[in-house]
Write a protein that holds these residues in place. Structure first.
Motif, PDB file in Angstrom:
ATOM      1  N   ALA A 330       0.834  -1.212   0.000  1.00 23.64           N
ATOM      2  CA  ALA A 330       0.000   0.000   0.000  1.00 23.64           C
ATOM      3  C   ALA A 330       0.869   1.263   0.000  1.00 23.64           C
ATOM      4  O   ALA A 330       0.572   2.246  -0.698  1.00 23.64           O
ATOM      5  CB  ALA A 330      -0.925  -0.014   1.213  1.00 23.64           C
ATOM      6  N   THR A 331       1.971   1.245   0.764  1.00 23.40           N
ATOM      7  CA  THR A 331       2.880   2.406   0.784  1.00 23.40           C
ATOM      8  C   THR A 331       3.539   2.613  -0.567  1.00 23.40           C
ATOM      9  O   THR A 331       3.684   3.749  -1.052  1.00 23.40           O
ATOM     10  CB  THR A 331       3.947   2.194   1.867  1.00 23.40           C
ATOM     11  OG1 THR A 331       3.308   1.983   3.133  1.00 23.40           O
ATOM     12  CG2 THR A 331       4.851   3.410   1.974  1.00 23.40           C
ATOM     13  N   LEU A 332       3.946   1.518  -1.200  1.00 23.48           N
ATOM     14  CA  LEU A 332       4.551   1.625  -2.529  1.00 23.48           C
ATOM     15  C   LEU A 332       3.569   2.187  -3.541  1.00 23.48           C
ATOM     16  O   LEU A 332       3.918   3.065  -4.353  1.00 23.48           O
ATOM     17  CB  LEU A 332       5.032   0.237  -2.969  1.00 23.48           C
ATOM     18  CG  LEU A 332       5.646   0.148  -4.374  1.00 23.48           C
ATOM     19  CD1 LEU A 332       6.888   1.032  -4.475  1.00 23.48           C
ATOM     20  CD2 LEU A 332       5.994  -1.302  -4.718  1.00 23.48           C
ATOM     21  N   LEU A 333       2.333   1.701  -3.511  1.00 23.96           N
ATOM     22  CA  LEU A 333       1.325   2.213  -4.438  1.00 23.96           C
ATOM     23  C   LEU A 333       1.030   3.689  -4.181  1.00 23.96           C
ATOM     24  O   LEU A 333       0.819   4.466  -5.122  1.00 23.96           O
ATOM     25  CB  LEU A 333       0.045   1.373  -4.324  1.00 23.96           C
ATOM     26  CG  LEU A 333       0.150  -0.082  -4.781  1.00 23.96           C
ATOM     27  CD1 LEU A 333      -1.166  -0.815  -4.532  1.00 23.96           C
ATOM     28  CD2 LEU A 333       0.520  -0.155  -6.259  1.00 23.96           C
ATOM     29  N   LEU A 334       0.996   4.064  -2.899  1.00 21.52           N
ATOM     30  CA  LEU A 334       0.768   5.470  -2.571  1.00 21.52           C
ATOM     31  C   LEU A 334       1.907   6.343  -3.102  1.00 21.52           C
ATOM     32  O   LEU A 334       1.675   7.437  -3.666  1.00 21.52           O
ATOM     33  CB  LEU A 334       0.625   5.635  -1.063  1.00 21.52           C
ATOM     34  CG  LEU A 334       0.426   7.072  -0.562  1.00 21.52           C
ATOM     35  CD1 LEU A 334      -0.875   7.654  -1.126  1.00 21.52           C
ATOM     36  CD2 LEU A 334       0.404   7.111   0.970  1.00 21.52           C
TER      37      LEU A 334
END
Length: 352
Positions: A330-334
């Motif tokens: 999720a952090t990478l996608l954000l």
């Protein structure tokens, strides 16, 4: 709003923070390492132990719960508060975890997964950092389920035995009364075999009729050479009169007349009823006694209700912390979304 925040505007700082967060989540995905402990079992029946023939002969075929409900009952027992309480007391989980009894129950309900697989297989699974504790928990679950099912089976068998003992006593008394009534009838009629004696008495009428016809032939032959005053003719007349009196008595429908049709009918009706009562009492007694013997075998096989397919073991496959992995993704996608937004912002955002 996120893209234009002060901290995010600095590309170097933003990317450094994202990389650090992703690295932290990646490390948390692998560490601290959790171990997966599992055990599998399946409900069994006496037939799988080669006892189906013995149980069939003793009248104890069929499990306590029935084959279709065996897995459902095992699952209900495995997920019960009683089994969790047994596991908690056996392993002293409340002291080892430093939790209260209610909190330990909730912890077990949350951590231990009880699932069913194909073929009626039940699997216990738990993931913990302490591999010894995880292995002890799934092993204790399997043993607790086996013991509880054996207790239920023995209780059910004991209940059946109490009923069968009462039925055997009642059928024994009924058999004794039926045998006494049948023997009393034999003593009154002085027939060692009442049925055969009654049938023999019923056969007297055809025999007497045949004798009378034979005497008539002899009498007619004697009258060809002598008058009725002749000794031989008078003798045959007297024999015919005696046979006719016996035939009249045999044909009588009065039950009081000895060896008459009425007496034969009455006695045959009585002996048939007594014989039916005796056979019924004997059959009930034999069946109940056989079922009672079958409960002894059921009691011996009560602990053979569970077949352990896989004893408690630690899975050799690496276990991942999926929550940390999801947070990293999720952090990478954000971060990628922010980069794309800053490179090519929307038209309304550019005008603003």
């Amino acid at each position: 709003m996120i893209a234009h925040a002060p901290l995010v505007r600095n590309a170097a700082l933003r990317r450094t923070v994202l990389i650090i967060l992703i690295a932290i989540f990646a490390v948390l995905t692998l560490f601290p390492e959790k171990y997966r402990a599992a055990s599998s079992l399946t409900p069994t029946d006496p037939g799988s132990l080669g006892l189906s023939g013995t149980l069939g002969q003793l009248g104890a075929v069929g499990s306590v719960f029935g084959n279709q409900a065996a897995v459902e009952v095992s699952m209900k027992v495995a997920r019960s508060d009683y089994v969790r309480d047994v596991v908690m007391k056996k392993l002293n989980l409340d002291k080892r975890l430093g939790l209260s009894r209610i909190e330990t129950h909730r912890w077990l309900d949350r951590k231990v997964d009880v699932t069913t697989l194909r073929g009626g297989i039940i699997e216990f699974e738990v993931k913990l950092r302490d591999q010894d504790l995880a292995k002890d928990i799934v092993s204790a679950y399997g043993e607790a389920v086996r013991v509880q099912l054996a207790t239920i089976s023995r209780t059910q068998t004991s209940y059946k035995r109490d009923i069968l003992l009462r039925l055997v006593d009642e059928s024994s008394e009924r058999l004794a009364k039926a045998q006494a009534a049948y023997d009393s009838f034999r003593l009154q009629t002085r027939y060692s075999s009442p049925q055969a004696a009654i049938y023999a008495a019923g056969d007297r009428i055809p025999e007497l009729e045949a004798l009378i016809r034979a005497k008539e032939v002899e009498l007619n032959a004697a009258r060809q050479f002598a008058t009725d005053d002749n000794f031989s003719v008078r003798q045959r007349l007297a024999e015919m009169e005696a046979l006719e009196r016996q035939l009249a008595e045999a044909r009588s429908v009065s039950p009081q007349q000895q060896s008459s049709v009425g007496q034969v009918v009455r006695q045959s009706t009585q002996v048939d009823k007594l014989r039916r009562d005796l056979d019924l009492a004997q059959g009930l007694y034999d069946n109940y006694k056989r079922y009672l013997q079958g409960t002894s075998v059921e009691n011996l096989t009560s602990t053979a209700n569970i077949r352990i397919l896989e004893p408690a073991y630690i899975d050799s496959e690496r276990q991942y912390n999926w929550l940390a992995l999801v947070a990293a993704v999720a952090t990478l996608l954000l971060g990628l979304a922010i980069e794309v937004y800053l490179i090519r912002p929307p038209l309304d955002g550019a005008e603003a």
